[in-house]
Design a protein around this motif. Structure first.
Motif, mmCIF file in Angstrom:
data_model
loop_
_atom_site.group_PDB
_atom_site.id
_atom_site.type_symbol
_atom_site.label_atom_id
_atom_site.label_comp_id
_atom_site.label_asym_id
_atom_site.label_seq_id
_atom_site.Cartn_x
_atom_site.Cartn_y
_atom_site.Cartn_z
ATOM 1 N N SER A 1 0.326 20.191 -16.020
ATOM 2 C CA SER A 1 -0.943 20.854 -16.336
ATOM 3 C C SER A 1 -0.975 22.299 -15.858
ATOM 4 N N LYS A 2 0.117 22.738 -15.217
ATOM 5 C CA LYS A 2 0.237 24.104 -14.691
ATOM 6 C C LYS A 2 -0.849 24.415 -13.667
ATOM 7 N N ILE A 3 -1.214 23.392 -12.893
ATOM 8 C CA ILE A 3 -2.126 23.583 -11.763
ATOM 9 C C ILE A 3 -1.278 23.847 -10.530
ATOM 10 N N ILE A 4 -1.463 25.027 -9.947
ATOM 11 C CA ILE A 4 -0.605 25.452 -8.847
ATOM 12 C C ILE A 4 -1.058 24.803 -7.547
ATOM 13 N N ASP A 5 -0.213 23.954 -6.991
ATOM 14 C CA ASP A 5 -0.478 23.305 -5.699
ATOM 15 C C ASP A 5 0.854 23.185 -4.963
ATOM 16 N N PRO A 6 1.367 24.305 -4.432
ATOM 17 C CA PRO A 6 2.736 24.318 -3.891
ATOM 18 C C PRO A 6 2.962 23.362 -2.731
ATOM 19 N N PHE A 7 1.918 23.064 -1.964
ATOM 20 C CA PHE A 7 2.074 22.159 -0.827
ATOM 21 C C PHE A 7 1.559 20.760 -1.126
ATOM 22 N N GLU A 8 1.170 20.517 -2.383
ATOM 23 C CA GLU A 8 0.785 19.186 -2.872
ATOM 24 C C GLU A 8 -0.373 18.588 -2.077
ATOM 25 N N ILE A 9 -1.340 19.435 -1.765
ATOM 26 C CA ILE A 9 -2.502 18.992 -0.992
ATOM 27 C C ILE A 9 -3.374 18.049 -1.812
ATOM 28 N N ILE A 10 -3.517 18.330 -3.106
ATOM 29 C CA ILE A 10 -4.340 17.471 -3.965
ATOM 30 C C ILE A 10 -3.761 16.070 -4.014
ATOM 31 N N SER A 11 -2.459 15.978 -4.214
ATOM 32 C CA SER A 11 -1.814 14.671 -4.343
ATOM 33 C C SER A 11 -1.854 13.882 -3.049
ATOM 34 N N ILE B 1 0.832 -1.203 0.000
ATOM 35 C CA ILE B 1 0.000 0.000 0.000
ATOM 36 C C ILE B 1 0.867 1.254 0.000
ATOM 37 N N GLY B 2 1.972 1.221 0.747
ATOM 38 C CA GLY B 2 2.895 2.353 0.750
ATOM 39 C C GLY B 2 3.504 2.603 -0.613
ATOM 40 N N LEU B 3 3.876 1.532 -1.324
ATOM 41 C CA LEU B 3 4.437 1.678 -2.672
ATOM 42 C C LEU B 3 3.403 2.264 -3.635
ATOM 43 N N ILE B 4 2.173 1.767 -3.557
ATOM 44 C CA ILE B 4 1.113 2.303 -4.413
ATOM 45 C C ILE B 4 0.848 3.769 -4.072
ATOM 46 N N SER B 5 0.885 4.096 -2.793
ATOM 47 C CA SER B 5 0.678 5.487 -2.363
ATOM 48 C C SER B 5 1.732 6.414 -2.943
ATOM 49 N N SER B 6 2.996 5.960 -2.933
ATOM 50 C CA SER B 6 4.066 6.801 -3.482
ATOM 51 C C SER B 6 3.885 6.994 -4.980
ATOM 52 N N CYS B 7 3.414 5.947 -5.685
ATOM 53 C CA CYS B 7 3.159 6.079 -7.120
ATOM 54 C C CYS B 7 2.060 7.104 -7.386
ATOM 55 N N ILE B 8 0.993 7.045 -6.598
ATOM 56 C CA ILE B 8 -0.094 8.020 -6.731
ATOM 57 C C ILE B 8 0.438 9.429 -6.495
ATOM 58 N N TYR B 9 1.246 9.589 -5.469
ATOM 59 C CA TYR B 9 1.799 10.897 -5.120
ATOM 60 C C TYR B 9 2.717 11.432 -6.221
ATOM 61 N N ILE B 10 3.620 10.601 -6.707
ATOM 62 C CA ILE B 10 4.606 11.043 -7.705
ATOM 63 C C ILE B 10 3.929 11.436 -9.009
ATOM 64 N N PHE B 11 3.093 10.532 -9.548
ATOM 65 C CA PHE B 11 2.511 10.780 -10.862
ATOM 66 C C PHE B 11 1.442 11.869 -10.830
ATOM 67 N N SER B 12 0.719 12.003 -9.717
ATOM 68 C CA SER B 12 -0.244 13.100 -9.620
ATOM 69 C C SER B 12 0.472 14.443 -9.506
ATOM 70 N N SER B 13 1.581 14.484 -8.772
ATOM 71 C CA SER B 13 2.372 15.720 -8.685
ATOM 72 C C SER B 13 2.936 16.091 -10.049
ATOM 73 N N TYR B 14 3.434 15.098 -10.772
ATOM 74 C CA TYR B 14 3.973 15.330 -12.111
ATOM 75 C C TYR B 14 2.882 15.853 -13.050
ATOM 76 N N PHE B 15 1.699 15.252 -12.986
ATOM 77 C CA PHE B 15 0.579 15.671 -13.830
ATOM 78 C C PHE B 15 0.156 17.106 -13.512
ATOM 79 N N LEU B 16 0.097 17.453 -12.232
ATOM 80 C CA LEU B 16 -0.316 18.801 -11.838
ATOM 81 C C LEU B 16 0.688 19.841 -12.326
ATOM 82 N N VAL B 17 1.978 19.515 -12.223
ATOM 83 C CA VAL B 17 3.006 20.443 -12.691
ATOM 84 C C VAL B 17 2.912 20.624 -14.199
#
Length: 222
Positions: free
Chosen positions: A107-117, A89-105
């Motif tokens: 997509s130029k969606i500003i989320d400096p504290f990565e709350i969405i991810s 579950i931790g590995l899957i969580s990190s994948c969700i975090y990494i790829f969602s952060s990459y997608f947001l960047v």
């Protein structure tokens, strides 16, 4: 911009992490096993996030370490898991975090504290994970699909609520440029450039004075 406030981020997220761990320990029948699972999931998620983000997004921030650990414990506290499942579950969580952060960047969606991810997507995965991996009611261990529909309805409800609530907020921030930290960064850059110019002028002035003094001494000696 985020690096400039690393200490407040570290302190704030540390309090969140401690609060989540304490709440889960209070309301869990096996607190010692839960604590081990939280540490396993959080640690593997944090380590994977730091390594992958360094090579995928070319960033190496303390925010990545903290948020990687945070999303790991968010997603593990909702179910009854063994240590291997917590690691997965931790590995899957990190994948969700990494790829969602990459997608947001991208997509130029500003989320400096990565709350969405971390909080939103990590929370959704934390709700969904027990459907498959919970030892008592999960599909993988029991073959029982009865929990799937209620969890899916909960995820759908949270998603709709967040879209309705946060979409106008993002539109307002985008329209009035309230999310933009370029002014702050430009201010820092301008100050840095001005300091460099002042130092260069000071060095040039000192050099000119030294040359002038040397010339005067040469003339006097002649």
């Amino acid at each position: 911009g985020v690096q400039t406030c690393a200490l407040p981020i570290f302190l704030g997220n540390s309090l969140i992490i401690l609060g989540i761990i304490n709440l889960n320990l209070i309301y869990n029948s096996e607190p010692s096993l839960l604590l081990i699972n939280l540490l396993i999931s959080g640690s593997i998620s944090a380590m994977t996030s730091v390594i992958c983000k360094k090579y995928i997004m070319k960033t190496n921030e303390i925010l990545t370490l903290i948020n990687g650990f945070l999303i790991g414990i968010i997603t593990t506290g909702n179910g009854s898991y063994n240590s291997f499942v917590s690691l997965l579950i931790g590995l899957i969580s990190s994948c969700i975090y990494i790829f969602s952060s990459y997608f947001l960047v991208k997509s130029k969606i500003i989320d400096p504290f990565e709350i969405i991810s971390v909080n939103f997507l990590g929370g959704l995965w934390g709700i969904f994970a027990p459907c498959f991996f919970d030892q008592k009611i999960g599909i993988v261990f029991t073959g029982n699909w009865s929990i799937f529909f209620p969890q899916f309805v909960g995820i759908l409800s949270l998603t709709i609520f967040n879209i309705i609530f946060f979409t106008p907020l993002f539109i307002i921030l985008q329209k009035y440029d309230l999310h933009n930290r370029n002014d702050f960064n430009n201010f820092e850059n301008d100050n840095f450039e001005n300091d460099v110019l002042r130092n260069d002028r000071s060095r040039n002035l000192n050099l000119e004075n030294e040359i002038s003094e040397n010339n005067q001494k040469s003339i006097t000696s002649i």
